[in-house]
Design an enzyme around this catalytic site. Structure first.
Site, PDB file in Angstrom:
ATOM      1  N   ASP A   1       0.982  -1.179   0.031  1.00  0.00           N
ATOM      2  CA  ASP A   1       0.203   0.095  -0.122  1.00  0.00           C
ATOM      3  C   ASP A   1       1.024   1.385  -0.021  1.00  0.00           C
ATOM      4  O   ASP A   1       2.169   1.069   0.207  1.00  0.00           O
ATOM      5  CB  ASP A   1      -0.883  -0.002   1.372  1.00  0.00           C
ATOM      6  CG  ASP A   1      -1.533   1.244   1.474  1.00  0.00           C
ATOM      7  OD1 ASP A   1      -2.330   1.754   0.619  1.00  0.00           O
ATOM      8  OD2 ASP A   1      -1.620   1.701   2.684  1.00  0.00           O
TER       9      ASP A   1
ATOM     10  N   ASP B   1      -0.516   5.002   0.930  1.00  0.00           N
ATOM     11  CA  ASP B   1      -0.718   6.217   1.921  1.00  0.00           C
ATOM     12  C   ASP B   1      -0.776   5.648   3.150  1.00  0.00           C
ATOM     13  O   ASP B   1      -1.552   4.561   3.539  1.00  0.00           O
ATOM     14  CB  ASP B   1      -2.102   6.809   1.417  1.00  0.00           C
ATOM     15  CG  ASP B   1      -2.205   7.816   0.297  1.00  0.00           C
ATOM     16  OD1 ASP B   1      -1.236   8.650   0.086  1.00  0.00           O
ATOM     17  OD2 ASP B   1      -2.880   7.358  -0.615  1.00  0.00           O
TER      18      ASP B   1
ATOM     19  N   GLU C   1      -1.439  11.331   4.687  1.00  0.00           N
ATOM     20  CA  GLU C   1      -2.481  11.670   4.924  1.00  0.00           C
ATOM     21  C   GLU C   1      -2.754  13.084   5.362  1.00  0.00           C
ATOM     22  O   GLU C   1      -3.518  13.875   5.013  1.00  0.00           O
ATOM     23  CB  GLU C   1      -3.426  10.815   5.706  1.00  0.00           C
ATOM     24  CG  GLU C   1      -3.781   9.478   5.028  1.00  0.00           C
ATOM     25  CD  GLU C   1      -4.750   9.681   3.860  1.00  0.00           C
ATOM     26  OE1 GLU C   1      -5.156  10.628   3.490  1.00  0.00           O
ATOM     27  OE2 GLU C   1      -4.934   8.607   3.169  1.00  0.00           O
TER      28      GLU C   1
ATOM     29  N   GLY D   1     -10.384   9.764  -2.317  1.00  0.00           N
ATOM     30  CA  GLY D   1     -10.564  11.122  -1.989  1.00  0.00           C
ATOM     31  C   GLY D   1     -11.904  11.698  -2.549  1.00  0.00           C
ATOM     32  O   GLY D   1     -12.631  12.203  -1.777  1.00  0.00           O
TER      33      GLY D   1
ATOM     34  N   ALA E   1      -9.277  19.834  -7.594  1.00  0.00           N
ATOM     35  CA  ALA E   1      -8.375  20.752  -7.054  1.00  0.00           C
ATOM     36  C   ALA E   1      -7.573  20.133  -5.731  1.00  0.00           C
ATOM     37  O   ALA E   1      -6.346  20.661  -5.751  1.00  0.00           O
ATOM     38  CB  ALA E   1      -9.505  21.883  -6.297  1.00  0.00           C
ATOM     39  N   LYS E   2      -8.110  19.495  -4.943  1.00  0.00           N
ATOM     40  CA  LYS E   2      -7.344  18.550  -3.820  1.00  0.00           C
ATOM     41  C   LYS E   2      -6.124  18.264  -4.458  1.00  0.00           C
ATOM     42  O   LYS E   2      -5.032  18.227  -4.004  1.00  0.00           O
ATOM     43  CB  LYS E   2      -8.379  17.639  -3.186  1.00  0.00           C
ATOM     44  CG  LYS E   2      -7.726  17.006  -2.156  1.00  0.00           C
ATOM     45  CD  LYS E   2      -6.518  16.062  -2.287  1.00  0.00           C
ATOM     46  CE  LYS E   2      -7.045  14.804  -2.667  1.00  0.00           C
ATOM     47  NZ  LYS E   2      -6.214  13.586  -2.895  1.00  0.00           N
TER      48      LYS E   2
ATOM     49  N   THR F   1      -2.360   0.475  -4.508  1.00  0.00           N
ATOM     50  CA  THR F   1      -2.965   1.770  -3.873  1.00  0.00           C
ATOM     51  C   THR F   1      -4.175   2.219  -4.128  1.00  0.00           C
ATOM     52  O   THR F   1      -4.525   2.137  -5.653  1.00  0.00           O
ATOM     53  CB  THR F   1      -1.793   2.860  -3.787  1.00  0.00           C
ATOM     54  OG1 THR F   1      -2.310   4.011  -3.025  1.00  0.00           O
ATOM     55  CG2 THR F   1      -1.561   3.443  -5.301  1.00  0.00           C
ATOM     56  N   THR F   2      -5.197   2.980  -3.079  1.00  0.00           N
ATOM     57  CA  THR F   2      -6.310   3.462  -3.713  1.00  0.00           C
ATOM     58  C   THR F   2      -6.015   4.698  -4.385  1.00  0.00           C
ATOM     59  O   THR F   2      -6.779   5.486  -5.243  1.00  0.00           O
ATOM     60  CB  THR F   2      -6.776   3.698  -2.474  1.00  0.00           C
ATOM     61  OG1 THR F   2      -7.259   2.545  -1.634  1.00  0.00           O
ATOM     62  CG2 THR F   2      -8.315   4.628  -2.688  1.00  0.00           C
ATOM     63  N   THR F   3      -4.872   5.433  -4.131  1.00  0.00           N
ATOM     64  CA  THR F   3      -4.728   6.756  -4.653  1.00  0.00           C
ATOM     65  C   THR F   3      -4.540   6.743  -6.050  1.00  0.00           C
ATOM     66  O   THR F   3      -4.132   5.917  -6.505  1.00  0.00           O
ATOM     67  CB  THR F   3      -3.422   7.478  -3.882  1.00  0.00           C
ATOM     68  OG1 THR F   3      -3.767   9.031  -4.108  1.00  0.00           O
ATOM     69  CG2 THR F   3      -2.190   7.304  -4.531  1.00  0.00           C
TER      70      THR F   3
ATOM     71  N   ASP G   1      -1.549  -0.355   6.038  1.00  0.00           N
ATOM     72  CA  ASP G   1      -1.657   0.288   7.481  1.00  0.00           C
ATOM     73  C   ASP G   1      -3.056   0.653   7.883  1.00  0.00           C
ATOM     74  O   ASP G   1      -3.313   0.992   8.984  1.00  0.00           O
ATOM     75  CB  ASP G   1      -1.091   1.775   7.216  1.00  0.00           C
ATOM     76  CG  ASP G   1      -1.753   2.516   6.380  1.00  0.00           C
ATOM     77  OD1 ASP G   1      -2.308   2.072   5.325  1.00  0.00           O
ATOM     78  OD2 ASP G   1      -2.491   3.660   6.840  1.00  0.00           O
TER      79      ASP G   1
HETATM   80  C1  XBP Z   1      -5.750   5.820   0.912  1.00  0.00           C
HETATM   81  C2  XBP Z   1      -6.910   6.563   0.546  1.00  0.00           C
HETATM   82  C3  XBP Z   1      -6.666   7.595  -0.498  1.00  0.00           C
HETATM   83  C4  XBP Z   1      -5.931   9.135   0.041  1.00  0.00           C
HETATM   84  C5  XBP Z   1      -6.414  10.039  -1.269  1.00  0.00           C
HETATM   85  O1  XBP Z   1      -6.234   4.563   1.130  1.00  0.00           O
HETATM   86  O2  XBP Z   1      -7.882   6.436   0.759  1.00  0.00           O
HETATM   87  O3  XBP Z   1      -8.093   8.080  -1.085  1.00  0.00           O
HETATM   88  O4  XBP Z   1      -6.538   9.462   1.287  1.00  0.00           O
HETATM   89  O5  XBP Z   1      -6.090   9.818  -2.517  1.00  0.00           O
HETATM   90  P1  XBP Z   1      -5.177   3.320   1.093  1.00  0.00           P
HETATM   91  P2  XBP Z   1      -6.997  10.066  -3.625  1.00  0.00           P
HETATM   92  O6  XBP Z   1      -3.899   3.782   1.859  1.00  0.00           O
HETATM   93  O7  XBP Z   1      -5.947   2.127   2.012  1.00  0.00           O
HETATM   94  O8  XBP Z   1      -5.020   2.668  -0.311  1.00  0.00           O
HETATM   95  O9  XBP Z   1      -7.477  11.607  -3.361  1.00  0.00           O
HETATM   96  O10 XBP Z   1      -6.293  10.112  -4.990  1.00  0.00           O
HETATM   97  O11 XBP Z   1      -8.434   9.194  -3.831  1.00  0.00           O
HETATM   98 MG    MG Z   2      -3.016   2.890   3.521  1.00  0.00          MG
END
Ligand code: XBP
Ligand code: MG
Length: 231
Positions: free
Chosen positions: A9, A11, A18, A52, A80-81, A118-120, A178
């Site tokens: 992962d 983030d 975060e 996000g 924007a974020k 990863t989710t991001t 995490d």
């Molecule tokens: C991490 C997240 C992400 C970030 C923001 O989850 O949920 O959404 O907070 O990223 P994980 P985006 O670590 O479980 O993968 O704004 O790009 O979605």
């Molecule tokens: Mg994570």
């Protein structure tokens, strides 16, 4: 089964990103004169929703906005974020979490292959890789992001895709996470999961984890499968 690959992962696991995401969300609110500001405490709860844009949508719906307006605003705010996140992370000086580099080095020495799940979004991951004080991007032979899947964690899709790209069976790989959402995604994909709780997930209970360690260098990887009992 012997371990042949680790799937990381990003983030909270590779770096404590975060707080940068939270600051970027708040900048997006303020540049649109919206009366929202997410405190650390509030954000801890909001993080239960991964992604996000999906996090923004859930929040806006909870404030009473109708679905269509909320969905449009969430998409706009998320773009924007991400711009602000890129600027914050792009300013450099982002550190890996303690123990991550040692874990990556040991995996390489053991001949284990490395991937990302990863989710991001991909643009945010690229910004992070560029902003890291210690470059690690070239260590990962396969990268699957939120941009590449139709369902985010706790859905297993991102892990299923990473396994397919590696050509490795779930029984031969270990996920490194995490959060509970990440752990559940990994378990649903059939993976064992090592958890190193982060700033925003320390309060969570990691049922089903093979191992929970404060730092990843406390995982005795050299001992193979037996190392999953801990350091
Ligand atoms: C991490 C997240 C992400 C970030 C923001 O989850 O949920 O959404 O907070 O990223 P994980 P985006 O670590 O479980 O993968 O704004 O790009 O979605
Ligand atoms: Mg994570």
């Amino acid at each position: 089964m012997p371990i042949r690959a680790l799937i990381f992962d990003v983030d909270g696991t590779l770096a404590e990103t975060e707080e940068a995401h939270r600051a970027a969300f708040n900048r997006a609110f303020s540049e649109r004169d919206l009366p929202y500001s997410w405190s650390e405490e509030r954000y801890r709860g909001l993080l239960e929703q991964t992604g996000g844009r999906q996090r923004l949508l859930r929040f806006l719906l909870e404030t009473g906005l109708a679905y269509d307006g909320a969905a449009t605003l969430a998409a706009d705010l998320h773009a924007a974020k991400n711009r602000h996140y890129g600027l914050i992370i792009g300013a450099g000086g982002v550190h890996l979490r303690p123990g991550v580099l040692e874990c990556l080095d040991r995996a390489r020495a053991l001949g284990w292959r490395l991937a990302i799940a990863t989710t991001t979004g991909r643009e945010n991951l690229i910004a992070l890789f560029r902003g890291l004080v210690t470059p690690i991007a070239d260590r990962f032979e396969c990268v699957v992001t939120g941009t590449d899947v139709s369902a985010l964690k706790p859905d297993p899709e991102v892990y299923v895709k990473a396994l397919a790209q590696l050509g490795v069976d779930a029984a031969e790989a270990v996920a490194v996470e995490d959060s509970v959402n990440g752990l559940v995604a990994a378990r649903r994909a059939g993976l064992r999961c090592v958890v190193s709780p982060s700033l925003y997930t320390r309060h969570q209970i990691f049922e089903g984890a093979a191992l929970v360690v404060p730092q990843l260098d406390q995982w005795r990887m050299e001992e193979g499968d037996r190392s999953l009992i801990g350091g």
